[in-house]
Write a protein that holds these residues in place. Structure first.
Motif, PDB file in Angstrom:
ATOM      1  N   ALA A   1       0.830  -1.209   0.000  1.00  0.00           N
ATOM      2  CA  ALA A   1       0.000   0.000   0.000  1.00  0.00           C
ATOM      3  C   ALA A   1       0.863   1.257   0.000  1.00  0.00           C
ATOM      4  CB  ALA A   1      -0.929  -0.004   1.219  1.00  0.00           C
ATOM      5  N   LEU A   2       1.955   1.233   0.756  1.00  0.00           N
ATOM      6  CA  LEU A   2       2.832   2.404   0.825  1.00  0.00           C
ATOM      7  C   LEU A   2       3.538   2.647  -0.508  1.00  0.00           C
ATOM      8  CD1 LEU A   2       4.373   2.031   4.400  1.00  0.00           C
ATOM      9  CD2 LEU A   2       2.554   3.557   3.641  1.00  0.00           C
ATOM     10  N   HIS A   3       3.936   1.575  -1.175  1.00  0.00           N
ATOM     11  CA  HIS A   3       4.547   1.725  -2.500  1.00  0.00           C
ATOM     12  C   HIS A   3       3.544   2.322  -3.485  1.00  0.00           C
ATOM     13  CE1 HIS A   3       8.558   0.131  -1.965  1.00  0.00           C
ATOM     14  NE2 HIS A   3       8.085  -0.940  -1.347  1.00  0.00           N
ATOM     15  N   ARG A   4       2.284   1.924  -3.383  1.00  0.00           N
ATOM     16  CA  ARG A   4       1.258   2.485  -4.267  1.00  0.00           C
ATOM     17  C   ARG A   4       1.001   3.948  -3.951  1.00  0.00           C
ATOM     18  NH1 ARG A   4      -3.625  -1.720  -4.109  1.00  0.00           N
ATOM     19  NH2 ARG A   4      -4.591  -0.081  -5.355  1.00  0.00           N
ATOM     20  N   LEU A   5       1.052   4.305  -2.678  1.00  0.00           N
ATOM     21  CA  LEU A   5       0.927   5.716  -2.306  1.00  0.00           C
ATOM     22  C   LEU A   5       2.075   6.539  -2.881  1.00  0.00           C
ATOM     23  CD1 LEU A   5      -0.179   5.759   1.451  1.00  0.00           C
ATOM     24  CD2 LEU A   5      -1.513   6.510  -0.511  1.00  0.00           C
ATOM     25  N   GLU A   6       3.277   5.935  -2.884  1.00  0.00           N
ATOM     26  CA  GLU A   6       4.434   6.631  -3.459  1.00  0.00           C
ATOM     27  C   GLU A   6       4.234   6.829  -4.962  1.00  0.00           C
ATOM     28  OE1 GLU A   6       9.293   6.334  -3.205  1.00  0.00           O
ATOM     29  OE2 GLU A   6       8.152   4.466  -3.437  1.00  0.00           O
ATOM     30  N   GLN A   7       3.719   5.809  -5.651  1.00  0.00           N
ATOM     31  CA  GLN A   7       3.462   5.926  -7.085  1.00  0.00           C
ATOM     32  C   GLN A   7       2.419   7.002  -7.370  1.00  0.00           C
ATOM     33  OE1 GLN A   7       2.359   1.818  -7.896  1.00  0.00           O
ATOM     34  NE2 GLN A   7       4.290   1.454  -8.947  1.00  0.00           N
ATOM     35  N   ALA A   8       1.455   7.150  -6.458  1.00  0.00           N
ATOM     36  CA  ALA A   8       0.407   8.158  -6.616  1.00  0.00           C
ATOM     37  C   ALA A   8       0.868   9.535  -6.148  1.00  0.00           C
ATOM     38  CB  ALA A   8      -0.830   7.742  -5.830  1.00  0.00           C
ATOM     39  N   CYS A   9       2.145   9.628  -5.730  1.00  0.00           N
ATOM     40  CA  CYS A   9       2.735  10.893  -5.270  1.00  0.00           C
ATOM     41  C   CYS A   9       2.036  11.433  -4.021  1.00  0.00           C
ATOM     42  CB  CYS A   9       2.718  11.938  -6.384  1.00  0.00           C
ATOM     43  SG  CYS A   9       3.796  11.510  -7.760  1.00  0.00           S
ATOM     44  N   LEU A  10       1.524  10.529  -3.189  1.00  0.00           N
ATOM     45  CA  LEU A  10       0.925  10.926  -1.920  1.00  0.00           C
ATOM     46  C   LEU A  10       1.847  10.594  -0.749  1.00  0.00           C
ATOM     47  CD1 LEU A  10      -2.773   9.823  -2.521  1.00  0.00           C
ATOM     48  CD2 LEU A  10      -1.852  12.143  -2.545  1.00  0.00           C
ATOM     49  N   ALA A  11       2.891   9.837  -1.021  1.00  0.00           N
ATOM     50  CA  ALA A  11       3.893   9.522  -0.009  1.00  0.00           C
ATOM     51  C   ALA A  11       5.270   9.670  -0.640  1.00  0.00           C
ATOM     52  CB  ALA A  11       3.701   8.107   0.534  1.00  0.00           C
ATOM     53  N   GLU A  12       6.265   9.905   0.208  1.00  0.00           N
ATOM     54  CA  GLU A  12       7.639  10.022  -0.271  1.00  0.00           C
ATOM     55  C   GLU A  12       8.579   9.473   0.791  1.00  0.00           C
ATOM     56  OE1 GLU A  12       8.429  14.135  -0.894  1.00  0.00           O
ATOM     57  OE2 GLU A  12       7.974  14.714   1.168  1.00  0.00           O
ATOM     58  N   ARG A  13       9.823   9.264   0.392  1.00  0.00           N
ATOM     59  CA  ARG A  13      10.811   8.754   1.332  1.00  0.00           C
ATOM     60  C   ARG A  13      11.359   9.911   2.168  1.00  0.00           C
ATOM     61  NH1 ARG A  13      11.145   3.015   1.446  1.00  0.00           N
ATOM     62  NH2 ARG A  13      10.714   2.273  -0.662  1.00  0.00           N
ATOM     63  N   GLY A  14      11.373   9.706   3.491  1.00  0.00           N
ATOM     64  CA  GLY A  14      11.917  10.708   4.389  1.00  0.00           C
ATOM     65  C   GLY A  14      13.255  10.262   4.925  1.00  0.00           C
ATOM     66  N   ALA A  15      13.514  10.618   6.173  1.00  0.00           N
ATOM     67  CA  ALA A  15      14.771  10.237   6.808  1.00  0.00           C
ATOM     68  C   ALA A  15      14.886   8.723   6.875  1.00  0.00           C
ATOM     69  CB  ALA A  15      14.829  10.832   8.213  1.00  0.00           C
ATOM     70  N   ARG A  16      16.078   8.236   6.615  1.00  0.00           N
ATOM     71  CA  ARG A  16      16.361   6.795   6.652  1.00  0.00           C
ATOM     72  C   ARG A  16      15.462   6.013   5.703  1.00  0.00           C
ATOM     73  NH1 ARG A  16      17.313   5.635  13.151  1.00  0.00           N
ATOM     74  NH2 ARG A  16      18.989   7.161  13.429  1.00  0.00           N
ATOM     75  N   ARG A  17      15.032   6.649   4.633  1.00  0.00           N
ATOM     76  CA  ARG A  17      14.246   6.024   3.576  1.00  0.00           C
ATOM     77  C   ARG A  17      12.867   5.579   4.045  1.00  0.00           C
ATOM     78  NH1 ARG A  17      14.988   6.958  -1.243  1.00  0.00           N
ATOM     79  NH2 ARG A  17      14.470   4.837  -1.957  1.00  0.00           N
ATOM     80  N   ALA A  18      12.414   6.030   5.199  1.00  0.00           N
ATOM     81  CA  ALA A  18      11.081   5.684   5.685  1.00  0.00           C
ATOM     82  C   ALA A  18      10.048   6.539   4.960  1.00  0.00           C
ATOM     83  CB  ALA A  18      10.995   5.913   7.188  1.00  0.00           C
ATOM     84  N   PHE A  19       8.837   6.016   4.808  1.00  0.00           N
ATOM     85  CA  PHE A  19       7.780   6.755   4.118  1.00  0.00           C
ATOM     86  C   PHE A  19       7.169   7.814   5.030  1.00  0.00           C
ATOM     87  CE2 PHE A  19       7.531   2.919   1.360  1.00  0.00           C
ATOM     88  CZ  PHE A  19       7.627   3.556   0.131  1.00  0.00           C
TER      89      PHE A  19
END
Length: 220
Positions: free
Chosen positions: A47-65
């Motif tokens: 689900a988090l990878h899909r949110l990233e694809q939809a540009c609603l999530a991104e990688r923050g510190a230590r590559r966490a979403f």
């Protein structure tokens, strides 16, 4: 089962982000979400990878979403691109749609006119646009629009839920687009669709501006 769980988590997180319940920069921790939804980390990760694809999530510190921070100008460019592609497809559809597809479009238009439920109207809205996209008979443009829709449809659905006036204005815009398509007027169809997508962006901007605590501008 994992796929269905990922779908449910994805949709729930989208709803919370769109409603402003999850703010930009808020961590999306796999283990915390897995415990919240009562699942393993696998569907959460999907689900988090899909949110990233939809540009609603991104990688923050230590590559966490984290929930993505989107600059207002980025969202404006995204909707502008969507409007250009979708209006081109609509213009092609005005010339290429079959009579059966035109009748289907009218049927979906009537469904929208009779619907006052935001969630149901959002689904009708998706079918309306899908019929036009399919009727354009251009797979390259269609796939480009699919990529853009992945990034905009959640925002556009929020319009219907958070601004009661948007259902009425969307119905009027859909009717104008349909009439232009039925008249096989490609130029008018293009203008109507471009204006329709622009209207969605303007409503969204107003919604996000109202969430801004200092009213200095939209907070994405």
């Amino acid at each position: 089962m994992a796929i269905r769980a990922a779908d449910s988590i994805f949709e729930t997180l989208i709803d919370e982000i769109m409603a402003g319940q999850m703010v930009p920069g808020e961590p999306l921790v796999e283990q915390t979400l897995a415990e919240q939804f009562g699942v393993s980390r696998t569907p959460v990760r999907e689900a988090l990878h899909r949110l990233e694809q939809a540009c609603l999530a991104e990688r923050g510190a230590r590559r966490a979403f984290v929930v993505r921070r989107m600059a207002p100008e980025d969202l404006a460019e995204l909707f502008e691109a969507t409007g250009e592609i979708e209006s081109t497809l609509a213009a092609l559809a005005a010339k290429r749609m079959s009579e059966i597809e035109r009748r289907k479009l009218e049927t979906v238009l009537d469904e929208g006119d009779a619907c006052d439920d935001p969630a149901a109207y959002s689904e009708i809205n998706s079918r309306f646009h899908e019929i036009i996209k399919s009727g354009a008979r251009n797979s390259i443009l269609a796939s480009t629009l699919d990529e853009l829709n992945l990034r905009t449809l959640a925002w556009r659905a929020a319009n219907f839920r958070e601004d009661s006036r948007r259902l009425a204005s969307s119905r009027v815009e859909h009717r104008g687009i349909t009439q232009a398509i039925l008249s096989q007027d490609a130029d008018t169809t293009r203008r109507q669709m471009c204006s329709h997508v622009a209207s969605s962006y303007i409503v969204l901007s107003d919604i996000l501006a109202r969430r801004s605590p200092d009213r200095s501008g939209p907070q994405f």
